[in-house]
Design a protein around this motif. Sequence first.
Motif, PDB file in Angstrom:
ATOM      1  N   ARG A  67      32.280  34.958 102.978  1.00  5.81           N
ATOM      2  CA  ARG A  67      32.812  33.613 102.756  1.00  5.81           C
ATOM      3  C   ARG A  67      31.814  32.589 103.281  1.00  5.81           C
ATOM      4  O   ARG A  67      30.997  32.887 104.136  1.00  5.81           O
ATOM      5  N   THR A  68      31.956  31.367 102.796  1.00  2.57           N
ATOM      6  CA  THR A  68      31.160  30.257 103.331  1.00  2.57           C
ATOM      7  C   THR A  68      31.862  29.701 104.568  1.00  2.57           C
ATOM      8  O   THR A  68      33.055  29.949 104.786  1.00  2.57           O
ATOM      9  N   VAL A  69      31.143  28.924 105.332  1.00  2.00           N
ATOM     10  CA  VAL A  69      31.737  28.270 106.497  1.00  2.00           C
ATOM     11  C   VAL A  69      32.891  27.378 106.061  1.00  2.00           C
ATOM     12  O   VAL A  69      33.953  27.362 106.693  1.00  2.00           O
ATOM     13  N   ALA A  70      32.705  26.636 104.961  1.00  2.00           N
ATOM     14  CA  ALA A  70      33.767  25.746 104.477  1.00  2.00           C
ATOM     15  C   ALA A  70      35.020  26.532 104.100  1.00  2.00           C
ATOM     16  O   ALA A  70      36.138  26.103 104.406  1.00  2.00           O
ATOM     17  N   ASP A  71      34.847  27.679 103.451  1.00  2.44           N
ATOM     18  CA  ASP A  71      35.991  28.528 103.097  1.00  2.44           C
ATOM     19  C   ASP A  71      36.726  28.990 104.349  1.00  2.44           C
ATOM     20  O   ASP A  71      37.958  28.975 104.414  1.00  2.44           O
ATOM     21  N   LEU A  72      35.965  29.415 105.348  1.00  2.00           N
ATOM     22  CA  LEU A  72      36.565  29.889 106.590  1.00  2.00           C
ATOM     23  C   LEU A  72      37.328  28.764 107.291  1.00  2.00           C
ATOM     24  O   LEU A  72      38.433  28.976 107.796  1.00  2.00           O
ATOM     25  N   ALA A  73      36.736  27.590 107.328  1.00  2.00           N
ATOM     26  CA  ALA A  73      37.388  26.445 107.972  1.00  2.00           C
ATOM     27  C   ALA A  73      38.717  26.140 107.291  1.00  2.00           C
ATOM     28  O   ALA A  73      39.739  25.937 107.950  1.00  2.00           O
ATOM     29  N   ARG A  74      38.696  26.139 105.976  1.00  4.57           N
ATOM     30  CA  ARG A  74      39.888  25.815 105.199  1.00  4.57           C
ATOM     31  C   ARG A  74      41.007  26.829 105.442  1.00  4.57           C
ATOM     32  O   ARG A  74      42.151  26.470 105.640  1.00  4.57           O
ATOM     33  N   VAL A  75      40.667  28.094 105.443  1.00  3.63           N
ATOM     34  CA  VAL A  75      41.698  29.128 105.526  1.00  3.63           C
ATOM     35  C   VAL A  75      42.351  29.205 106.915  1.00  3.63           C
ATOM     36  O   VAL A  75      43.531  29.525 107.015  1.00  3.63           O
ATOM     37  N   ILE A  76      41.608  28.894 107.981  1.00  2.00           N
ATOM     38  CA  ILE A  76      42.263  28.943 109.291  1.00  2.00           C
ATOM     39  C   ILE A  76      42.640  27.564 109.814  1.00  2.00           C
ATOM     40  O   ILE A  76      43.245  27.452 110.863  1.00  2.00           O
ATOM     41  N   ILE A  78      40.689  24.653 110.531  1.00  3.42           N
ATOM     42  CA  ILE A  78      39.867  23.894 111.465  1.00  3.42           C
ATOM     43  C   ILE A  78      38.862  23.075 110.661  1.00  3.42           C
ATOM     44  O   ILE A  78      38.696  23.291 109.459  1.00  3.42           O
ATOM     45  N   THR A  79      38.197  22.145 111.321  1.00  2.00           N
ATOM     46  CA  THR A  79      37.227  21.312 110.618  1.00  2.00           C
ATOM     47  C   THR A  79      36.001  22.135 110.249  1.00  2.00           C
ATOM     48  O   THR A  79      35.675  23.118 110.938  1.00  2.00           O
ATOM     49  N   PRO A  80      35.304  21.750 109.196  1.00  2.00           N
ATOM     50  CA  PRO A  80      34.058  22.445 108.855  1.00  2.00           C
ATOM     51  C   PRO A  80      33.041  22.410 110.001  1.00  2.00           C
ATOM     52  O   PRO A  80      32.337  23.387 110.231  1.00  2.00           O
ATOM     53  N   GLN A  81      33.011  21.297 110.725  1.00  5.38           N
ATOM     54  CA  GLN A  81      32.097  21.201 111.866  1.00  5.38           C
ATOM     55  C   GLN A  81      32.468  22.203 112.955  1.00  5.38           C
ATOM     56  O   GLN A  81      31.603  22.855 113.534  1.00  5.38           O
ATOM     57  N   GLY A  82      33.765  22.327 113.224  1.00  5.23           N
ATOM     58  CA  GLY A  82      34.221  23.293 114.220  1.00  5.23           C
ATOM     59  C   GLY A  82      33.925  24.714 113.788  1.00  5.23           C
ATOM     60  O   GLY A  82      33.511  25.562 114.590  1.00  5.23           O
ATOM     61  N   ALA A  83      34.130  24.979 112.498  1.00  2.91           N
ATOM     62  CA  ALA A  83      33.838  26.313 111.973  1.00  2.91           C
ATOM     63  C   ALA A  83      32.344  26.604 112.063  1.00  2.91           C
ATOM     64  O   ALA A  83      31.948  27.720 112.409  1.00  2.91           O
ATOM     65  N   ALA A  84      31.514  25.605 111.760  1.00  2.00           N
ATOM     66  CA  ALA A  84      30.063  25.805 111.824  1.00  2.00           C
ATOM     67  C   ALA A  84      29.619  26.124 113.253  1.00  2.00           C
ATOM     68  O   ALA A  84      28.788  27.018 113.469  1.00  2.00           O
ATOM     69  N   LEU A  85      30.192  25.429 114.234  1.00  3.58           N
ATOM     70  CA  LEU A  85      29.863  25.730 115.637  1.00  3.58           C
ATOM     71  C   LEU A  85      30.312  27.134 116.015  1.00  3.58           C
ATOM     72  O   LEU A  85      29.575  27.883 116.659  1.00  3.58           O
ATOM     73  N   ALA A  86      31.523  27.483 115.618  1.00  3.67           N
ATOM     74  CA  ALA A  86      32.061  28.810 115.942  1.00  3.67           C
ATOM     75  C   ALA A  86      31.230  29.905 115.285  1.00  3.67           C
ATOM     76  O   ALA A  86      30.889  30.910 115.916  1.00  3.67           O
ATOM     77  N   VAL A  87      30.878  29.706 114.018  1.00  2.00           N
ATOM     78  CA  VAL A  87      30.076  30.695 113.296  1.00  2.00           C
ATOM     79  C   VAL A  87      28.687  30.788 113.911  1.00  2.00           C
ATOM     80  O   VAL A  87      28.123  31.888 114.020  1.00  2.00           O
ATOM     81  N   GLY A  88      28.147  29.660 114.339  1.00  2.00           N
ATOM     82  CA  GLY A  88      26.837  29.674 115.000  1.00  2.00           C
ATOM     83  C   GLY A  88      26.844  30.588 116.213  1.00  2.00           C
ATOM     84  O   GLY A  88      25.907  31.358 116.434  1.00  2.00           O
ATOM     85  N   HIS A  89      27.915  30.522 116.998  1.00  2.00           N
ATOM     86  CA  HIS A  89      28.022  31.399 118.164  1.00  2.00           C
ATOM     87  C   HIS A  89      28.185  32.853 117.733  1.00  2.00           C
ATOM     88  O   HIS A  89      27.572  33.752 118.325  1.00  2.00           O
ATOM     89  N   LEU A  90      29.001  33.093 116.712  1.00  2.00           N
ATOM     90  CA  LEU A  90      29.194  34.464 116.228  1.00  2.00           C
ATOM     91  C   LEU A  90      27.880  35.052 115.706  1.00  2.00           C
ATOM     92  O   LEU A  90      27.617  36.244 115.888  1.00  2.00           O
ATOM     93  N   ARG A  91      27.069  34.230 115.090  1.00  2.00           N
ATOM     94  CA  ARG A  91      25.750  34.698 114.635  1.00  2.00           C
ATOM     95  C   ARG A  91      24.871  35.026 115.839  1.00  2.00           C
ATOM     96  O   ARG A  91      24.181  36.052 115.847  1.00  2.00           O
ATOM     97  N   LYS A  92      24.930  34.162 116.839  1.00  2.22           N
ATOM     98  CA  LYS A  92      24.107  34.346 118.045  1.00  2.22           C
ATOM     99  C   LYS A  92      24.434  35.665 118.756  1.00  2.22           C
ATOM    100  O   LYS A  92      23.532  36.352 119.236  1.00  2.22           O
ATOM    101  N   ILE A  93      25.715  36.027 118.795  1.00  2.05           N
ATOM    102  CA  ILE A  93      26.096  37.262 119.491  1.00  2.05           C
ATOM    103  C   ILE A  93      26.109  38.474 118.570  1.00  2.05           C
ATOM    104  O   ILE A  93      26.469  39.571 118.983  1.00  2.05           O
ATOM    105  N   GLY A  94      25.740  38.271 117.307  1.00  4.85           N
ATOM    106  CA  GLY A  94      25.584  39.392 116.381  1.00  4.85           C
ATOM    107  C   GLY A  94      26.835  39.845 115.662  1.00  4.85           C
ATOM    108  O   GLY A  94      26.842  40.918 115.055  1.00  4.85           O
ATOM    109  N   TRP A  95      27.891  39.051 115.672  1.00  7.13           N
ATOM    110  CA  TRP A  95      29.121  39.436 114.990  1.00  7.13           C
ATOM    111  C   TRP A  95      29.083  39.083 113.508  1.00  7.13           C
ATOM    112  O   TRP A  95      29.818  39.656 112.719  1.00  7.13           O
TER     113      TRP A  95
END
Length: 161
Positions: A67-76, A78-95
């Motif tokens: 999914r895209t970040v925008a898709d993820l934000a929409r489905v749960i 949260i804002t796209p900006q919040g999703a982008a920050l959260a995904v950034g951390h998940l990428r950093k830790i390898g998830w």
Amino acid sequence: MAERKPRRDRASDPSAPAHAWPGDSIGYLIWRSYLVFRRAFDDGLAELDVTMAQVGLAGELMVRGPRTVADLARVIGITPQGAALAVGHLRKIGWVAESQARGRGRSILLEITEKGRDGYLRAADVVERVDKAITGGMTATERKGTLSGLRSIAEPGGSPR
């Protein structure tokens, strides 16, 4: 034109204690419960270095695939900006990593990694333990009624299980 008389309700009644009205407010009690659960989730998930929102995003990727970040934000929700920050951390830790699937236009699809799947399962265990610890005093009937009521709020159009 008829004269309007002020309506006296519990929230504006000066003779009622200030703390009396929230006990009958579903919204207030949900908010208070959210604070209790959030604190417990934050404490439990700290060892995994993730937040509940990040766990939710990882879960969506596991269930729904890339999914895209925008898709993820929409489905749960949260804002796209919040999703982008959260995904950034998940990428950093390898998830989470960029998907090999084709993106849409310039959008990048993300997918869960094996490390993310393992982490998500560990996080799900934490969430289950917190849930049991906090709601352990509820009867089966109370739990079923609470789940039904909360689903009707959180999943508009969804049917209670």
